[in-house]
Structure formats: C-alpha cells, structure tokens
Write an enzyme that holds these catalytic residues in place. Structure first.
Site, short mmCIF file in Angstrom:
data_model
loop_
_atom_site.label_atom_id
_atom_site.label_comp_id
_atom_site.label_asym_id
_atom_site.label_seq_id
_atom_site.Cartn_x
_atom_site.Cartn_y
_atom_site.Cartn_z
N SER A 68 19.87 -32.56 -9.16
CA SER A 68 19.04 -32.96 -8.01
C SER A 68 19.44 -32.17 -6.77
O SER A 68 18.72 -32.17 -5.78
CB SER A 68 19.20 -34.46 -7.74
OG SER A 68 20.56 -34.81 -7.63
N ASP A 106 25.90 -31.66 -14.23
CA ASP A 106 24.66 -31.57 -15.02
C ASP A 106 24.50 -30.20 -15.65
O ASP A 106 24.74 -29.18 -14.98
CB ASP A 106 23.44 -31.80 -14.09
CG ASP A 106 22.92 -33.22 -14.14
OD1 ASP A 106 23.23 -33.96 -15.09
OD2 ASP A 106 22.17 -33.58 -13.21
N LYS A 136 26.59 -33.71 -18.24
CA LYS A 136 25.44 -34.58 -18.51
C LYS A 136 24.27 -33.71 -18.91
O LYS A 136 24.09 -32.63 -18.36
CB LYS A 136 25.08 -35.42 -17.28
CG LYS A 136 23.86 -36.31 -17.50
CD LYS A 136 23.71 -37.37 -16.43
CE LYS A 136 23.05 -36.90 -15.16
NZ LYS A 136 21.69 -36.32 -15.32
N GLU A 205 16.99 -43.68 -16.41
CA GLU A 205 16.36 -43.50 -15.09
C GLU A 205 14.90 -43.94 -15.13
O GLU A 205 14.16 -43.61 -16.08
CB GLU A 205 16.44 -42.02 -14.67
CG GLU A 205 15.71 -41.76 -13.34
CD GLU A 205 15.97 -40.40 -12.74
OE1 GLU A 205 16.78 -39.63 -13.29
OE2 GLU A 205 15.36 -40.11 -11.69
O1 KIV Z 1 20.54 -34.95 -10.91
C1 KIV Z 1 20.83 -36.12 -10.59
O2 KIV Z 1 21.17 -36.43 -9.45
C2 KIV Z 1 20.79 -37.13 -11.64
C3 KIV Z 1 20.92 -38.55 -11.22
C4 KIV Z 1 19.67 -38.98 -10.56
C5 KIV Z 1 21.29 -39.43 -12.34
O3 KIV Z 1 20.61 -36.81 -12.76
#
Ligand code: KIV
Length: 289
Positions: A68, A106, A136, A205
C-alpha cells in the site's frame, strides 16, 4: 516511554536506549492461537519509514511494510506498479527503526506469482537485504503450493485473502468481497488451503463479517482482519488511514487522530511567519559570540 536511538554501525540497526526488549518471533505470534482461540489479540499496523516504525513499534506485535506504500507514499494509482526495490528500501528502514515487533514485507505484484522458485528468490532477497522476519503474499488456493515451498525452505509466510488489492484489475474495484455464497465459500477454501500449506497467519481484507468469523474459526493459524470482524485473532490498518492523513477513508477504517490537520496548520503557521519575517526568530539564528 521516552527512548533515544543509537545507530549500531555493525548492523545498521537503530538500537534504542534503554535496553531493548527481545524482538517477537514468528513462532511466538503463531502460538498466540491455541485450540482455535487467541487470548491476546495480535496488533499489526503498516510502517514504511524508520521514524514511523520507532513510534509504532512498542504498541505492535507485527509491523507490515505493505505494498500500500505505492498509493500512500508514492501517490501511485494502485499497488500494481510497486517494485521489489521499493519494498526492500522501505523494509530495511522499518527493520532499522524497530526492535520489538516482528517485521513483515509484502511481495510486490509480479515478483512471485509465476512459480514457487520465483517466489523463493524474491523472498530470500527481501529477507537478506532488509532483515525482516517473513513475507506476505496475496492469493489463496492458487498460492498454496508456493506457500508450502517457501515455508519448507525457512521463509515464514502470511497469506492474504478476500479483497486482494493486487488483483484490482480482475476484481474491478475495492468493494467488499463474499456477498454471494459461491464467493464466500471460495474465500474460506482459500484460507484453508493457505493454513494447510503452512502459512503462519492470514490477513482477511474487506469481507462481510460472517465470512471473517467463519474463516477465523475454520483455520488453525491466526487470522488478522482489515474490514473483517472484531472476532478475528488480530487487526491491521494502514497507519496513515488510522492517524487521519487522508480525507477519504474506507468504511472499515477508524480514525484515531487528525494528523492531516496538524500538518496543514503547522505549514500555514510557518508560511505566515516566513511572510511577516517573524521566522526565524532570535532562538533560531546564530549570533556572534
Ligand atoms: O499493503 C498493505 O498495507 C496491506 C494491508 C492493508 C493488510 O496489505
């Protein structure tokens, strides 16, 4: 707690003084859920910079360097254009700025979906270059083989199902998922597949609440909700949303502060003082001795 930070030049980590507590481990987080229940809900927030990490760290179990950051930091239209180099630069900063929470990064779109081997190479680079504890990735059943491949090779993985923002082009937007029975069943099946493949935790989510509850009950690992349910095993929010940096926030966000107004007011006060020449004052200027 008032804390100062010293840079350890051997590891380039910002070590807090007084002495740090032991950093939380992924197995310790995984063990929070026992026999289907989590007595101590897991607290997770996003962090993208070292200073932000320093401020959030003592309150969080997990800090997520989320993709994000594409929208929040870089002003991109979605997380799709985010690169691996961006994730590594911000991941390393967050690890340097934290000492208590486990840090996750991520996997950005296009760096892991092609094969388990591609995902391993990307994840190994992230772990080596940031010092984070795990990664993640988005996707359910289609990613189960990859999750198994990574976890069997020493890389802790958090899954992410329901509304998966990297798939915005396929989903057609960011609306809540699971409103019909087929989609609801698919989300639970996705979560089960990731759990069985060895994910240590799963983010759910933007789903209707009964699905978040059913999913939390259906899997053995902790489920972290964002637009899910208070009955999930933990919660995550994008920090900038939570502190009120943006005017428009999704329904599932609660604003705990109005930082945008504070910054805006500070800039207005500064601009006024520059224009009327009251800044810099005597306290901010160097005078001859
Ligand atoms: O990228 C992000 O911030 C996320 C969260 C919203 C879980 O994946």
């Amino acid at each position: 707690m008032s804390t100062t930070f010293q840079l350890d030049t051997a590891t380039s980590r910002a070590n807090p003084t007084p002495a740090p507590v032991k950093r939380l481990t992924i197995p310790a987080i995984r063990r929070r859920k026992k026999n289907g229940t989590t007595d101590q809900p897991i607290v997770m927030l996003t962090a993208y910079t070292a200073r932000q990490a320093q401020l959030l760290d003592e309150h969080c179990d997990l800090l997520l360097v989320g993709d994000s950051l594409g929208q929040v930091i870089y002003g991109l239209p979605s997380s799709v254009p985010v690169t691996l180099d961006m994730m590594i630069a911000h991941g390393a900063a967050v690890v340097r700025g934290s000492w208590h929470a486990a840090v996750l990064v991520d996997l950005p779109f296009g760096t892991y979906e092609a094969s388990p081997a591609q995902a391993f190479q990307t994840s190994a680079r992230i772990l080596k270059e940031t010092g984070c504890a795990g990664v993640k990735l988005e996707g359910g059943e289609a990613m189960a083989e990859t999750v198994r491949f990574l976890t069997q090779r020493g890389i802790p993985v958090m899954g992410h199902v329901g509304l998966t923002p990297q798939a915005v082009n396929q989903l057609g937007g960011y609306g809540a998922r699971g409103r019909d029975a087929a989609e609801a069943e698919k989300i639970i099946a996705d979560a089960r597949a990731l759990d069985e493949a060895g994910a240590f935790s799963i983010v759910v989510e933007g789903v209707v609440e009964p699905i978040a509850i059913a999913m939390t009950e259906a899997v053995s690992c902790p489920v972290i909700g964002i637009g899910g349910s208070a009955r999930c095993d933990g919660q995550v929010l994008v920090t900038e949303d939570m502190v009120g940096m943006f005017e428009r926030v999704p329904r599932f966000v609660k604003r705990y502060a109005d930082v945008a107004s504070v910054i805006s007011q500070a800039a207005a006060d500064y601009a006024a003082e520059v224009k009327d020449r009251s800044f810099p004052g005597i306290e901010q200027t160097y005078q001859p001795k």
